[in-house]
Design a protein around this motif. Structure first.
Motif, short mmCIF file in Angstrom:
data_model
loop_
_atom_site.label_atom_id
_atom_site.label_comp_id
_atom_site.label_asym_id
_atom_site.label_seq_id
_atom_site.Cartn_x
_atom_site.Cartn_y
_atom_site.Cartn_z
N CYS A 1 0.85 -1.20 0.00
CA CYS A 1 0.00 0.00 0.00
C CYS A 1 0.88 1.24 0.00
O CYS A 1 1.70 1.43 0.90
N ILE A 2 0.69 2.07 -1.01
CA ILE A 2 1.47 3.30 -1.12
C ILE A 2 0.49 4.46 -1.01
O ILE A 2 -0.34 4.65 -1.88
N ASP A 3 0.63 5.21 0.05
CA ASP A 3 -0.32 6.30 0.31
C ASP A 3 0.28 7.62 -0.12
O ASP A 3 1.21 8.13 0.52
N LEU A 4 -0.26 8.20 -1.20
CA LEU A 4 0.24 9.49 -1.64
C LEU A 4 -0.39 10.66 -0.88
O LEU A 4 0.03 11.80 -1.05
N GLU B 1 2.99 0.92 11.36
CA GLU B 1 3.50 0.05 10.30
C GLU B 1 3.99 0.85 9.08
O GLU B 1 4.86 0.39 8.34
N ALA B 2 3.40 2.01 8.91
CA ALA B 2 3.74 2.79 7.70
C ALA B 2 5.16 3.34 7.79
O ALA B 2 5.58 3.84 8.83
N ILE B 3 5.87 3.21 6.70
CA ILE B 3 7.23 3.74 6.61
C ILE B 3 7.19 4.99 5.73
O ILE B 3 6.56 5.00 4.68
N TYR B 4 7.88 6.01 6.21
CA TYR B 4 7.93 7.26 5.45
C TYR B 4 8.82 7.05 4.22
O TYR B 4 10.00 6.72 4.33
N GLY B 5 8.24 7.22 3.06
CA GLY B 5 8.90 6.82 1.83
C GLY B 5 9.81 7.85 1.19
O GLY B 5 9.63 8.15 0.01
N LEU B 6 10.76 8.33 1.94
CA LEU B 6 11.77 9.21 1.34
C LEU B 6 13.07 8.40 1.27
O LEU B 6 13.82 8.32 2.24
N ILE C 1 16.51 9.06 2.87
CA ILE C 1 16.78 8.99 4.32
C ILE C 1 16.44 7.63 4.89
O ILE C 1 16.84 7.30 6.00
N ASN C 2 15.76 6.81 4.15
CA ASN C 2 15.05 5.68 4.75
C ASN C 2 15.14 4.41 3.91
O ASN C 2 14.27 3.55 4.01
N LYS C 3 16.14 4.29 3.09
CA LYS C 3 16.10 3.27 2.05
C LYS C 3 15.92 1.86 2.60
O LYS C 3 15.13 1.06 2.06
N GLU C 4 16.63 1.52 3.65
CA GLU C 4 16.58 0.15 4.14
C GLU C 4 15.20 -0.21 4.70
O GLU C 4 14.68 -1.29 4.46
N GLU C 5 14.62 0.74 5.43
CA GLU C 5 13.29 0.46 5.98
C GLU C 5 12.25 0.32 4.86
O GLU C 5 11.33 -0.48 4.96
N ILE C 6 12.42 1.10 3.85
CA ILE C 6 11.48 1.03 2.72
C ILE C 6 11.53 -0.34 2.07
O ILE C 6 10.50 -0.92 1.72
N LYS C 7 12.74 -0.88 1.93
CA LYS C 7 12.88 -2.19 1.28
C LYS C 7 12.05 -3.26 1.98
O LYS C 7 11.60 -4.22 1.35
N ASN C 8 11.87 -3.08 3.26
CA ASN C 8 11.14 -4.08 4.02
C ASN C 8 9.71 -3.66 4.37
O ASN C 8 9.04 -4.34 5.15
N ARG D 1 5.67 -2.73 3.97
CA ARG D 1 4.48 -3.09 3.22
C ARG D 1 3.59 -1.87 2.99
O ARG D 1 2.90 -1.76 1.99
N ILE D 2 3.63 -0.96 3.95
CA ILE D 2 2.86 0.28 3.82
C ILE D 2 3.84 1.45 3.73
O ILE D 2 4.71 1.60 4.58
#
Lengths: 346, 346, 346, 346
Positions: A95-98, A126-131, A134-141, A143-144
């Protein structure tokens, strides 16, 4: 090939997703969902899509999405996704929330700046801030993904290296934001009426912009220190493009060459940030239609300030492009897939 | 000092009247009437008017207008003035209708192109078409003026000399119209939404524009001959300005110098028409904010066509300025009073 | 992978070639040649190209090109390629001329409309006019392509079906052209100075545009009949986009549905022409940044005219995109390779 | 009736003087002087002036000016007036310098920021800075006026009340400037080329703008205290309009109502400054074509900043309008004569 649904099909975020996803090899748009215009063809609203989008928009059916879809983009107005995303709990649906619904970790901040109740605590957690910068590793894992706002993308990318490297003081940071009109979306209003917007420059939402707490939260997190910013926003008579001019007080004598080197080093593994050479400053057209953030820097020795100019396309790096960059990372694909295109100039 | 009321106070026609009337020595705005926003201050909607307009908008009261007002401008949408103007019958109140309600002398044409019932026959008969360059003497004696549409003003001023002097055939006249966005008024719509109008060119209302019968009627009257025109309209990404490019088949060999001389002679007593020299063509900015109509001419010897380019500011010569020009004539004042200003350039 | 050289590296044609070729799998830019700025980096003039173009521009060396290059694009001003292309005689180097040097088959026409001497007769004879929608088979076997002008691309695609199918008379065709400012190139001038072009509409080169003989020649060829057109050009305050509104006299009663069907049938094997449905007209933004030509049609029963509106992006279908479409055809690749992208909207 | 000469006749400052002076009852343009284009007609360069300016431009003859002219406006590029104005020493000719030549009282500052030698010391001493809102009495008695720059006009009017009333600290003042393109003048350049300026936002001259020392000098004088400012400039895709967003640190708790009252009181006898109510911010179009400076204010309680937004038309209050306001004061006429017009909107 993964199956994609876009919810909120008639907004600019949605059609920009459609444009970029057309170049994506691993993602295929299976459903475009619009509550207000189900049954209509997107290309009848947006004729530029003729021969590209041939199925009618559908109504929302969560169970069907769970069964058939791998990735859902929420290109919805504030207040919609916070009720929908929790319904995908326990599934593998990405889920990608714009929208801004999941960006503020503190519920009170949401209530204050957006109005209405915040998303459920567990969804926020659960949501990871998609920048990705700054956050590449968390984004890789993740779901939201909570996809960043346009202004925060530009402001955070501009300021974080200076703050993390203690080039500037964490106090009295000023961010003067300037945006093209597409950031205001597709709903006609007198604010975005051509005759009163063309050849005009309008300050707006002074002191009230919902991107203020978002910028502050992620700046604070980046240095583990509570940071407040003065942030203003100005509507510029152009369709796309966003530039923040940020001002911070230098902590010590430092040359522009040193600052540029620090920034280049900071972003060396981040393909969408381009640091300008001395005396070169980004214009918004330099990134038009692309996922780049171009950053220019100036050390004002007379007044001891660092001036940071960071330019993005608000609909790409500020919305749809960044969303796809996040999905690329979540699925182990090349971060730049479908995104490494040359800006459209002039 | 005569007392003025403006009905339809919040549209662009109204505020352009306010701007020009501020320079008028014989007319004073006494009432601004808005049904939808009575009690509001015009300057709270339009801050450029702060310190200029200090009284609230009022509701419509015909009897009060009859008692207190000398000149009423109807800056109302189609369908409003046809019901109001007849109520001033038997008074001396000068009524200037900026809408299209009284422009078509044939009721069936109104019903076909505008929809709804036409104005009462006697009002249509009493109304004088307020294009001073063709109708000056009648205007001087009129009480009711039907102020021309923006496209017809440009098209008629461009074509009438060529038709009256038999320079061009009365058949297969083509008029390619191009307008700035303010002509569409103040109500926001996706047609006039900045993001989709900026950097864009849009044909619109092809074959359906309500200015078609108006152009045809007054061209026909000007030569006592039924004339039909092919007329198209294009929305240009600019706020003000309107240009018609008209094409007519030459009746005989004629040089550009001869054509220019005929036009100059035709308009020699009309202070708001400026005929360009050979090889010079008007741009819309040449008349920006002014009451001028600038006309450029070209004889295409290769194809035997006369090409006529006529530029106006759609809100001035195409609306408010022309309305005031008419009032000047009706009251025996200098035709150019309050209107003889230099266009704003750049 | 074929090797590409672009001559005339700093103009808009060149950088649009760079943008599109970046998406091309069979073509690789090996040299960018600029006589005036050799040794400079293109990205220092055009920062949007940072990280995309990393080699300096080179001086012209024909022998080196013959030895190393497979495809040469001439994005040069009028008068340059006519002297260069003949030097590739007897080689297999594919030459694509984006200038007007090879478009007019009659030398006298060139001298009249462009000035200076025409290209050598044998080069003119060898060059194929690169409008794939009329010439696809010849293009496949060509070595030299004369890439069409922007206005002719739009005008020819709009008019040819109507003429070939005898829907309209071949006489008194009128084409009212409207273009964005990028068509005027990169050299600053008062004509393209922002302050005088913004919020302005300018007729220009009336009766003198060098695209007139090009349109006439290929219309004439398309129906084996000498055709003359009245053609005007207007500068629109937008960066990209070109629209021609063409008017032709209907030969017989025909309905809009029939006309649309004829057009759809005519272009059914041409992937870059999209015919609009009844009552839908193309805007230039509908094709922004893409290789499409969108065509809208209207039958004006009142005046017996066919009105044709054809929109392109002047830098893509009007220049660089069409050039690459031609190279695709010449090399047996998919005609749409690197070109089948969704227009950028808004 | 006093006789006026304008030197530098073909620039935007000059034609804006022509536009406004046409409405002036006590001033008559007698000579327009252009070294580069003497003998030409201004209306052949600027067709909007057809029928308004009918005499050719003349060459400069100082003696003739001394004999025939009462008021000379120098609408010249930097470096010209400093050599000419001293030649009027000992005469009564009123000299209004729209360039920057006489603005910096310290010769070294001029040499540093403008380059070249400064004006003679005695001329610098005699020249009065023509910002009536800070200097009215001295202007009334002046013979030489140094007309303020566009950015300084906006910045000084915005900041001086806050500094003089000690609302904000005199340190770390930040001014983010944004201007329309006409401020860059009439000479075409790639910076002002339409295709690259439209739909684009460009920071420029960061840290190097010659208005920095001007702002600092007059801020410092206004509080008898050396003040340095961080000042940036951004080119906005619009023709006219300039807005500064200034940020200052509040010295104490103060409400927005109190700040607004202080500003209103400060400017109560200055007819061209309009202070906005709470929550209302000026747009540049609110002052388009007028001599107003509209100021909006915001107290950011979260970060303890005063945010000041001040909008002007760069060609009117930022140049020609202010010049005429100064001449009105110098001659004892109503300060607002020829200038009290309603902004053009939309």
């Amino acid at each position: 090939m993964k199956h994609v649904a876009i919810i909120g099909g008639t907004g600019y975020g949605a059609i920009e997703l459609v444009r970029i996803l057309h170049m994506h090899k691993h993602l295929q748009i299976t459903k475009i969902i619009s509550q207000s215009q189900q049954g209509e063809y997107l290309a009848s609203i947006y004729p530029h899509l003729i021969e590209f989008v041939d199925t009618p928009m559908e109504e929302l059916d969560i169970n069907q999405l769970k069964a058939e879809i791998d990735v859902v983009f929420f290109a919805t107005p504030a207040g919609v996704s916070k009720a929908l995303i929790p319904q995908f709990r326990g599934t593998n649906v990405q889920c990608i929330d714009l929208s801004g619904d999941l960006r503020l970790s503190n519920s009170q901040d949401y209530e204050k700046w957006y109005g209405g109740e915040a998303a459920p605590e567990e969804t926020l957690k659960e949501a990871i801030y998609g920048l990705p910068e700054i956050n590449k590793e968390e984004i890789k894992n993740a779901r939201i993904i909570s996809n960043p706002g346009c202004y925060p993308t530009s402001a955070l990318l501009g300021l974080i290296p200076a703050l993390q490297q203690h080039i500037i003081q964490p106090t009295r940071i000023i961010i003067d934001g300037k945006t093209g009109v597409s950031g205001a979306g597709r709903t006609p209003s007198s604010m975005t009426h051509f005759s009163e917007t063309n050849d005009n420059l309008k300050p707006y939402k002074i002191g009230k912009h919902q991107h203020i707490p978002e910028i502050e939260q992620y700046l604070s997190e980046s240095v583990n220190n509570k940071i407040a910013v003065t942030f203003t926003t100005h509507l510029i008579p152009m369709t796309r493009g966003l530039l923040c001019t940020a001002y911070g007080q230098l902590t010590s004598d430092i040359t522009i060459d040193e600052v540029i080197e620090i920034y280049q080093s900071h972003y060396k593994s981040h393909p969408f940030v381009r640091i300008r050479k001395k005396d070169s400053y980004p214009t918004t057209k330099d990134v038009y239609g692309s996922n780049f953030c171009d950053i220019g820097l100036f050390v004002d020795e007379r007044t001891n300030q660092l001036i940071i100019m960071s330019a993005i396309d608000n609909l790409v790096k500020g919305a749809a492009g960044q969303a796809i960059q996040n999905v690329n990372l979540m699925n182990g694909w090349d971060e730049t897939h479908a995104l490494h295109t040359i800006p459209m100039y002039p």
